[in-house]
Design an enzyme around this catalytic site. Structure first.
Site, mmCIF file in Angstrom:
data_model
loop_
_atom_site.group_PDB
_atom_site.id
_atom_site.type_symbol
_atom_site.label_atom_id
_atom_site.label_comp_id
_atom_site.label_asym_id
_atom_site.label_seq_id
_atom_site.Cartn_x
_atom_site.Cartn_y
_atom_site.Cartn_z
ATOM 1 N N ASP A 107 0.864 -1.170 0.000
ATOM 2 C CA ASP A 107 0.000 0.000 0.000
ATOM 3 C C ASP A 107 0.905 1.226 0.000
ATOM 4 O OD1 ASP A 107 -2.356 1.584 0.313
ATOM 5 O OD2 ASP A 107 -1.943 1.708 2.453
ATOM 6 N N THR A 154 -0.348 4.912 0.990
ATOM 7 C CA THR A 154 -0.677 5.858 2.057
ATOM 8 C C THR A 154 -0.565 5.179 3.412
ATOM 9 O OG1 THR A 154 -2.200 6.969 0.562
ATOM 10 C CG2 THR A 154 -2.423 7.447 2.900
ATOM 11 N N GLU A 201 -9.477 14.278 6.649
ATOM 12 C CA GLU A 201 -10.570 15.131 7.098
ATOM 13 C C GLU A 201 -10.113 16.078 8.198
ATOM 14 O OE1 GLU A 201 -14.395 13.339 8.666
ATOM 15 O OE2 GLU A 201 -15.005 14.301 6.801
#
Length: 1130
Positions: free
Chosen positions: A377, A379, A470
């Protein structure tokens, strides 16, 4: 309606109780059950059959204890380990089942044991209590039934989660008498192991209320920061989700395991063939010699063929040590020790988070030395997953100049986060002027469209976000003057340039990995209804209105951000009329209480309102690479390990990561080492090694056939890729298996020719499928590494799964085989621990087979001089203790401690890793070398003493050429040979190795003199029959010379061959070993900015359902996990 089925179900659920049972045995069942499980293993069953054969007088030539002692030792060690494990489970079960909890009985709360709780009971829990079952939260002492729970036992995460009871129960079920009169019916899903999902409906007072996971407190969690709460038991005991997750995980086996099993089968076949040959020899010998010699008559009227048949079984017993009974136990001991070395390695300890490396399995260590493909992966695995707001595009204008030296001064904003840094002063000036409405709307959206929780801590706002992305966006809006202050179920309050505004929340459409977006529907103070939406560009652009402005210029900016490897997010809005919203709200209400496929129903309703959106702009946030990632990739590339990056990020964004990997590979790429077992008929590229492949999830669908889109099928039909369908149903069928497999093989072969492979915009399922393709068509050993829940499928599919304990929780770690905190530790795990484990295990297995062949085949040569009568060449107790005490410890220590080169040289010369990938150190070639080496050694050990004993005179004038003296000389020669042979094989000497070799020889002589003594013969005259043989034989210098000659002849060819190999055909390890210790390398200097990535599947589900179920969120206590701006870590 007939209530009998419901009543019967209710009675059944009440009967089950909440007690748990994780233990396997009790006092009565331990011995039979454990033995039954152990005798499922073929090797143990084989030796049990041998033991039975040895009881038959007509067959056996060995006493029963020669097999019983090793078998009991192996079974006993395994049984003791199983017993210790099961006793620990007993203690844990008793401790848990007898925990106390307050249960509502007879109208009042009474203390009861956990085991006595039943489905339908109302329980009262207090701060720091463990949750005894899966419970529906009804009310709590906090506002709006808010409850904080710690889920560390479920998912390993220590940050607190929010749970809320339904609004209606919170208002009406606070007192004891109210709870006693609670008479709702709960209709919910059947018990299952889905920790991330719960679907139910509460029917109470002629109304229905939706229930989901945010209303549930699961067993295994713990109450935190909540004084008191009440709940209804929904699932108890074995039906709880944590117990349902207690099943067996998929068992992974190493290539050496599979090879070792096949070799044991090969040994068994060789054993049967040898025994059959010796049985035939016995038949002919008896016909030609035995039946005609009067002095050999035994009084039995048996034919030659029958005697040969008995001889076959006799030799099965005599030669049984060719099948090594202690092999599997020894291998498990070695693997356990190697796992401990990984756990104890301080160079893989991450001090910043106090996180050591952890080997979560003990069965895969040597496979770490054979890795050919790594699937990573990006991130959080290659990057830090600590986000910082860097750039944005608003209504066609791009902000975020990075060449300025002085950061923006945010002292004008009393709510500003002091750790936030931004360099482009023009954006602040634009906001403070309040002239550009698009810019103000942009940051208003960021401050409103999210699921962040907030608490006031020491006059400072602290945000708790579902994902780092976020949190970074809300923090950016806060610093630019749009500050998220608080929220309730119905409202959200922000400060807009020092003016506090409250908006009514009508609906919150949360993020998930399929939607790749989230939306919020708000009613403004002036009565307008507006939907704000943010999400990945691929889904946002599909839903934009034809009248939306700035689409092209925003797309251009997104491409620029992507090339700079920044994580991007599109922002848009939509104004909604009251009539449109009212109609949609009815559909939303119906979908929210649906019992079947509720999530799919909600997604369909969301899709209806999220259309005809108007573009505002896009954000770009930065995620830096972890320390040491380029260097690690470079080292692994030199070891001929190929790294594929499987990410949810968009295509353009990963190009920078591709460049970084290609630079690392090209900087240190070694010459290609061809592998004849992997031939590709025709290369796809004229210059292999100078290409990179970037493929999107959409194209992977074409290869994997996950989705069959009609236009793609039609296009393939037109191109002649498949025959025309005779019916519409045929057209819906996938392409035939042959063509599907051909395309998959071509994809794998093409990708494997590339220097860098990036799969972007891929789902978790596609990640696992890509790993499966390489495993299937390349027959390669694969490793997957990730840090998030979206990597779990990939981690479980690969041969080795590695979890990174990063910012996205512990789901990946909990599913992994190995875990650590930083990607750079992968280099040491593979090049040091993996390579050492592989070399040690291969050396152990080769020598283990050799010493058993050398020991056992002496019986074979002796048979030619004993009339093939299945007589043994050694004394019985020597056969019993050979593998247990005389030869086990030195070879076991080589399997645990041996090193060809030290750890620094292992990392400095990654080419040393290549033999493991090629399987060069343990294969059938090595097996047969060990077999022929054992044959040669057994020949020398038998025939040199045999020749020496033919015409010999001792010091006392008597010939010492009796059978017992011959057995002692052969046994002594074997012990010296085996222990000196392992000494020659040892590359890394320690005091322990030296002591083990000397101790094994000393134990042999000590035990031999004891069992040959007169004293023990007097006590057990029929068991110990070699009285005085050792002391008589070993005082003869002639026999010592015979032993020395035998050992010398067996070792001389080995020494010569080793000398020739080291001087004429040296291996890479032989060339490296004389090298001096590695000097400290200069730290890697990055010549450019770190690469970044895009907003994608790493984002986790937010708190929308939680927020929508309450009225206000009270201040979080100080012990909760605090969101801090990531800039300070950058």
């Amino acid at each position: 309606p007939d209530l009998n089925p419901i009543e019967n179900l209710w009675a059944e659920l009440r009967k089950r109780g909440n007690g748990i049972k994780t233990y396997k045995y009790n006092a009565l069942t331990f011995i039979p059950l454990n033995l039954f499980e152990q005798f499922k293993r073929a090797a143990n069953l084989y030796f049990l059959a041998l033991l039975i054969l040895q009881i038959i007088p007509e067959i056996t030539t060995l006493p029963w204890y020669t097999t019983l002692v090793p078998l009991v030792l192996v079974l006993g060690i395994t049984a003791i380990k199983d017993l210790v494990d099961d006793l620990a489970r007993h203690r844990m079960d008793n401790e848990i089942n007898n925990r106390k909890c307050e249960v509502l009985l007879d109208g009042r709360f009474q203390v009861s044991k956990w085991m006595n709780i039943h489905v339908g009971d109302v329980v009262r829990l207090k701060k720091n209590d463990h949750i005894p079952a899966d419970i529906l939260l009804l009310s709590s002492s906090n506002p709006i039934s808010l409850c904080y729970v710690e889920t560390a036992e479920l998912d390993g995460e220590t940050n607190l989660k929010f749970k809320m009871g339904p609004k209606v129960t919170d208002e009406r079920l606070q007192e004891e008498d109210q709870l006693a009169q609670f008479d709702a019916m709960i209709v919910c899903e059947e018990p299952n192991n889905r920790l991330d999902k719960f679907t139910g409906t509460m029917r109470w007072r002629k109304d229905r209320f939706p229930l989901d996971l945010d209303n549930m407190m699961l067993r295994g969690c713990r109450i935190r920061n909540t004084d008191e709460c009440h709940g209804l038991v929904i699932f108890a005991g074995a039906d709880t989700k944590i117990m349902r997750n207690g099943g067996k995980t998929r068992f992974k086996r190493t290539k050496i395991d599979e090879l070792m099993n096949y070799m044991v089968y090969t040994i068994f076949v060789i054993l049967v063939l040898l025994c059959a040959g010796l049985a035939i020899g016995n038949t002919f010998w008896y016909e030609e010699v035995g039946s005609k010699a009067w002095y050999l008559y035994d009084g039995k009227d048996q034919t030659a063929s029958y005697r040969g048949f008995l001889s076959f079984w006799g030799y099965i017993i005599v030669l049984n040590t060719m099948v090594p009974i202690s092999l599997y136990v020894s291998v498990e001991v070695i693997r356990l020790g190697q796992s401990k070395f990984i756990n104890w390695d301080l160079q893989m300890y991450y001090q910043e988070k106090d996180t050591p490396a952890k080997a979560r399995t003990t069965t895969l260590n040597e496979q770490l030395g054979q890795i050919e493909y790594i699937f990573s992966d990006k991130t959080g695995t290659l990057t830090q997953n600590i986000m910082a707001f860097k750039k944005c595009t608003i209504a066609g204008h791009t902000f975020g100049k990075t060449h300025l030296l002085h950061p923006v001064d945010f002292t004008w904003n009393k709510y500003a986060d002091r750790k936030f840094e931004y360099l482009d002063h023009s954006l602040v000036a634009c906001i403070r002027s309040k002239k550009d409405k698009d810019t103000l709307e942009f940051f208003k959206l960021l401050s409103l469209c999210h699921t962040v929780m907030v608490e006031q801590k020491e006059d400072e706002l602290v945000y708790q976000a579902a994902s780092p992305d976020e949190g970074a966006l809300v923090t950016a809006a806060r610093n630019f003057g749009f500050v998220f202050l608080s929220r309730t179920q119905d409202t959200i309050t922000i400060s807009e340039m020092d003016q506090e505004m409250t908006y009514e929340v009508l609906a919150l459409l949360d993020f998930n990995s399929d939607r790749k977006r989230m939306s919020i529907i708000l009613r403004f103070p002036d009565g307008r209804i507006r939907l704000y939406c943010k999400g990945a560009d691929t889904v946002i652009y599909e839903r934009l209105s034809p009248n939306s402005k700035h689409k092209e210029v925003t797309q251009t900016a997104l491409d620029i951000f992507a090339n700079e490897t920044l994580r991007t997010l599109c922002l848009c809005y939509k104004d909604i009329s009251k009539q449109e919203f009212d109609a949609w709200a009815k559909k939303h209400k119906a979908a929210s209480v649906a019992m079947g496929n509720r999530e799919a129903a909600l997604d369909r309703v969301y899709e209806q309102i999220e259309s005809n959106l108007m573009m505002i702009g896009a954000t770009a946030i930065e995620d830096k690479l972890q320390d040491g990632v380029p260097e690690t990739i470079a080292k692994l590339a030199k070891a001929d390990i190929k790294i594929w990056v499987l990410t949810g990020d968009k295509k353009g964004i990963v190009s920078g990561a591709k460049l970084r990997i290609r630079q690392a590979n090209r900087r240190d790429q070694p010459p290609a080492f061809g592998r004849t077992r992997k031939k590709v008929p025709d290369p796809f590229f004229p210059e292999p090694g100078r290409n990179a492949l970037i493929i999107t999830g959409g194209w992977l669908n074409e290869i994997l056939y996950e989705k069959k889109k009609k236009r793609r099928r039609l296009r393939l039909k037109r191109l002649g890729k498949r025959p025309a369908a005779a019916t519409p149903q045929d057209a819906a069928q996938p392409i035939d298996d042959w063509e599907k497999e051909t395309r998959q093989v071509d994809f794998v072969n093409m990708a494997c020719e590339c220097e860098a492979v990036i799969c972007c915009r891929v789902t978790p399922k596609q990640k696992a499928n890509v790993v499966s393709l390489v495993k299937k068509y390349k027959k390669a050993v694969t490793l997957s590494i990730g840090d998030g829940a979206n990597d779990v499928n990939m981690i479980k599919t690969a041969d080795i799964g590695v979890g990174i304990s990063g910012q996205e929780g512990m789901q990946a770690v909990m599913s992994s085989d190995y875990a650590f905190a930083q990607f750079r530790y992968l280099e040491r795990l593979l090049l040091v621990h993996g390579r050492w484990s592989y070399i040690r295990m291969c050396k152990f297995l080769r020598f283990f087979f050799f010493k058993n062949f050398a020991f056992t085949l002496v019986h074979f040569w002796y048979s030619f001089f004993s009339g093939f009568s299945a007589q043994v060449a050694y004394e019985d107790w020597f056969i019993t203790l050979y593998n247990v005490m005389y030869s086990s410890l030195p070879v076991l220590l080589v399997g645990l401690l041996d090193q060809d080169v030290n750890d620094k040289l292992s990392r400095k010369f990654p080419k040393l890793y290549l033999p493991g990938q090629q399987g060069a150190l343990f294969n059938y070639k090595n097996f047969f070398i060990s077999l022929f080496h054992g044959i040669f050694t057994s020949l020398v050990i038998f025939f040199i003493p045999y020749g020496a004993f033919l015409q010999t005179m001792g010091q006392n004038g008597e010939a010492p050429s009796d059978y017992q003296s011959l057995a002692v000389v052969m046994a002594s020669s074997l012990i010296f040979t085996v222990n000196m042979q392992i000494s020659l094989e040892t590359s890394y000497w320690t005091f322990v190795n030296c002591f083990a070799v000397l101790c094994s020889i000393a134990i042999y002589f000590g035990i031999m003199f004891d069992i040959h003594s007169a004293g023990i013969h007097v006590i057990f005259p029929s068991t110990f029959t070699f009285t005085g043989v050792a002391s008589n034989a070993l005082r003869q210098p002639y026999l010592w010379l015979t032993i020395i000659l035998t050992v010398g002849i067996t070792l001389l060819p080995v020494i010569c061959i080793q000398f020739l190999y080291k001087t004429i055909w040296p291996s890479v390890g032989d060339n490296v070993r004389p090298a001096e210790e590695e000097e400290k390398s200069t730290p890697f200097q990055r010549g450019r900015r770190s690469r970044r990535s895009a907003y994608a599947f790493s984002h986790s589900r937010g708190y929308a359902d939680l927020i929508a179920s309450g009225r206000s969120i009270r201040r979080r206590p100080a012990t909760a996990l605090v969101y801090r701006d990531p800039i300070e870590h950058c």
